[in-house]
Design an enzyme around this catalytic site. Structure first.
Site, PDB file in Angstrom:
ATOM      1  CG  ASP A   1      29.178  17.078  16.547  1.00 12.92           C
ATOM      2  OD1 ASP A   1      30.525  16.965  16.738  1.00 12.92           O
ATOM      3  OD2 ASP A   1      28.909  16.075  16.161  1.00 12.92           O
TER       4      ASP A   1
ATOM      5  CG  HIS B   1      36.419  14.796   8.322  1.00 16.98           C
ATOM      6  ND1 HIS B   1      36.722  13.751   9.510  1.00 16.98           N
ATOM      7  CD2 HIS B   1      34.926  14.515   9.510  1.00 16.98           C
ATOM      8  CE1 HIS B   1      35.880  13.239  10.381  1.00 16.98           C
ATOM      9  NE2 HIS B   1      34.557  13.846  10.763  1.00 16.98           N
TER      10      HIS B   1
ATOM     11  CG  HIS C   1      28.285   9.358  19.314  1.00 17.38           C
ATOM     12  ND1 HIS C   1      28.281  10.695  18.877  1.00 17.38           N
ATOM     13  CD2 HIS C   1      26.470   8.721  18.660  1.00 17.38           C
ATOM     14  CE1 HIS C   1      27.526   9.748  17.645  1.00 17.38           C
ATOM     15  NE2 HIS C   1      26.584   8.975  17.769  1.00 17.38           N
TER      16      HIS C   1
ATOM     17  CG  HIS D   1      35.128  16.593  17.220  1.00 18.63           C
ATOM     18  ND1 HIS D   1      35.305  15.423  18.116  1.00 18.63           N
ATOM     19  CD2 HIS D   1      33.673  16.718  16.955  1.00 18.63           C
ATOM     20  CE1 HIS D   1      34.347  14.710  17.632  1.00 18.63           C
ATOM     21  NE2 HIS D   1      32.984  15.392  17.834  1.00 18.63           N
ATOM     22  CG  LEU D   2      39.823  21.820  19.930  1.00 18.74           C
ATOM     23  CD1 LEU D   2      40.877  22.845  20.462  1.00 18.74           C
ATOM     24  CD2 LEU D   2      39.923  23.282  18.536  1.00 18.74           C
ATOM     25  NE  ARG D   3      38.289  16.370  13.892  1.00 17.81           N
ATOM     26  CZ  ARG D   3      37.529  15.505  13.546  1.00 17.81           C
ATOM     27  NH1 ARG D   3      37.663  14.597  15.260  1.00 17.81           N
ATOM     28  NH2 ARG D   3      36.568  14.956  12.869  1.00 17.81           N
TER      29      ARG D   3
ATOM     30  CG  LEU E   1      27.462   9.320  12.193  1.00 20.54           C
ATOM     31  CD1 LEU E   1      28.165   8.426  12.351  1.00 20.54           C
ATOM     32  CD2 LEU E   1      26.064   9.163  11.443  1.00 20.54           C
TER      33      LEU E   1
ATOM     34  CB  ALA F   1      30.393  10.961  10.103  1.00 17.75           C
TER      35      ALA F   1
ATOM     36  CG  ASN G   1      36.122  12.644  18.847  1.00 25.49           C
ATOM     37  OD1 ASN G   1      37.204  13.130  18.470  1.00 25.49           O
ATOM     38  ND2 ASN G   1      35.663  11.722  17.319  1.00 25.49           N
TER      39      ASN G   1
HETATM   40  N1  LIG Z   1      29.128  14.556  14.156  1.00 24.58           N
HETATM   41  C1  LIG Z   1      30.406  13.475  13.534  1.00 24.58           C
HETATM   42  O1  LIG Z   1      29.142  13.525  12.512  1.00 24.58           O
HETATM   43  N2  LIG Z   1      31.877  13.625  13.860  1.00 24.58           N
HETATM   44  C2  LIG Z   1      32.787  13.957  15.040  1.00 24.58           C
HETATM   45  C3  LIG Z   1      32.124  12.452  15.824  1.00 24.58           C
HETATM   46  C4  LIG Z   1      31.316  12.550  16.589  1.00 24.58           C
HETATM   47  O2  LIG Z   1      31.019  13.699  17.222  1.00 24.58           O
HETATM   48  O3  LIG Z   1      30.211  12.030  16.610  1.00 24.58           O
HETATM   49  C5  LIG Z   1      33.622  14.007  14.401  1.00 24.58           C
HETATM   50  O4  LIG Z   1      35.048  13.512  15.399  1.00 24.58           O
HETATM   51  O5  LIG Z   1      34.027  13.595  13.167  1.00 24.58           O
HETATM   52 ZN   LIG Z   2      31.030  15.200  18.341  1.00 30.53          ZN
HETATM   53 ZN   LIG Z   3      29.094  12.235  18.338  1.00 27.44          ZN
END
Ligand SMILES: NC(=O)N[C@@H](CC(=O)O)C(=O)O
Ligand SMILES: [Zn+2]
Ligand SMILES: [Zn+2]
Length: 344
Positions: free
Chosen positions: A248, A252, A137, A16-18, A220, A264, A42
């Site tokens: 992953d 945050h 997922h 996740h790079l945001r 998660l 999460a 996402n």
């Molecule tokens: N893994 C996580 O707990 N969070 C991920 C989303 C994901 O990969 O389910 C996120 O984008 O923050």
């Molecule tokens: Zn993820």
């Molecule tokens: Zn996920």
């Protein structure tokens, strides 16, 4: 003499790079270790089309510090409205390498996710036809199912039947957390693989409650019991070539985790490879790290393996308490503690 380990430059198959200034803050951590990463879609709003993926890819490349090379491998966010034409366009783009299935409501920014597999069957059939992988997922969202069982129930009630129905669909079960998932993948067909995070290999669910509630150990799928962690370690150090590295890493802002209802996700990109090295060393399997980190992923995705190498040294370093994250900060895994390996 300090112990060193040199391996082919690895890739991160779940990241996740945001976006925007948050992305600019975390991208260098990934680019210094990994040649490529599968970039999760996402965002808010999610990356649902090739045009959005192209624009996101350009923003990532523009944010890359001078002198760093990194190739973002883009993904589309599957929704009830994704059409077979969207899939054909994704395959033709050359830069979209997978389509991500979030069951609606399962995790961070999954509100636009899939509400039922029936709704996305035309898209999935087209993916099977054109050979575009489905990234999953794998958790059911039914709140009557115990949160620790949601992965296993997803596999039994949704994923196994889906793979029977579409036996040629290429599937990556993301961030697996249980012995059930490890067995499902290792006994499954060649078109089924899994990513495994460093945190699920290093910690069991006790880590969420050590001396009090630990929001930075909440992600998660949620951490599971020790027997499952051990099964994951056996899977990544074993003989199957269908388990590969996916951090992953999910940053945050600190205040969104240290709150009454925290987000999460764990941030691990600052030290991804050193964290995995700890796992493989503890399992006496450092010789298996290269296949997991650098070979199995590209082989499954039908991409060339990287040339070039990275070197790890057995030299402990202390992780900062936090890193800048836009206007805020992000608390990394092991904040204020040490990690046994250093990336040279
Ligand atoms: N893994 C996580 O707990 N969070 C991920 C989303 C994901 O990969 O389910 C996120 O984008 O923050
Ligand atoms: Zn993820
Ligand atoms: Zn996920």
């Amino acid at each position: 003499m300090t112990q060193t380990l040199t391996i082919t430059r690895p890739d991160d198959w779940h990241l996740h790079l945001r976006d925007n200034e948050l992305m600019a803050a975390v991208l260098p951590h990934t680019a210094r270790e990994f040649a490529r990463a599968i970039v999760m879609p996402n965002l808010k709003p999610p990356v649902t089309t090739v045009a959005l993926a192209d624009a996101y890819r350009q923003r990532i490349l523009a944010a890359l510090p001078a002198g760093m090379t990194f190739e973002p491998l883009m993904t589309l966010y599957l929704t009830d409205r994704t059409s077979p034409d969207d899939i054909v366009a994704a395959r033709a783009s050359g830069f979209v390498h997978g389509v991500k299935l979030y069951p609606a409501g399962a995790t961070t920014n999954s509100d636009s996710g899939v509400t039922s597999l029936d709704k996305v069957m035309p898209a999935l059939e087209k993916m099977a036809e054109v050979g575009l992988p489905l990234l999953v997922h794998g958790e059911v969202t039914d709140h009557s199912v115990d949160v620790f069982d949601r992965e296993a129930v997803f596999i039994d009630t949704l994923l196994a039947p889906l793979m029977q129905k579409l036996p040629t669909l290429r599937v990556v079960l993301e961030h697996i957390t249980t012995s059930h998932a490890a067995d499902f993948v290792s006994t499954g067909p060649a078109n089924l693989a899994a990513t495994v995070t460093a945190h699920h290999l290093l910690m069991n669910r006790n880590a969420m409650f050590t001396g009090g509630i630990r929001p930075h150990h909440y992600c998660l799928p949620v951490l599971k019991r020790e027997t499952h962690r051990q099964a994951l370690v056996r899977a990544v150090t074993g003989s199957s070539n269908r388990f590969f590295l996916g951090t992953d890493s999910a940053p945050h802002a600190r205040h969104t985790k240290e709150t009454s209802c925290g987000c999460a996700g764990m941030y691990t990109a600052h030290a991804a490879l050193p964290l995995y090295a700890e796992v493989f060393e503890q399992a006496n399997a450092l010789d298996k790290l290269e296949a997991f980190a650098s070979f199995n992923g590209p082989d499954f995705y039908q991409l060339p393996r990287n040339s070039g190498t990275v070197t790890l040294t057995k030299q402990a370093w202390q992780v900062p308490d936090e890193y800048p994250f836009g206007a805020n900060t992000v608390v990394p895994l092991r904040a204020g503690e040490s990690i046994a390996w250093t990336l040279a």
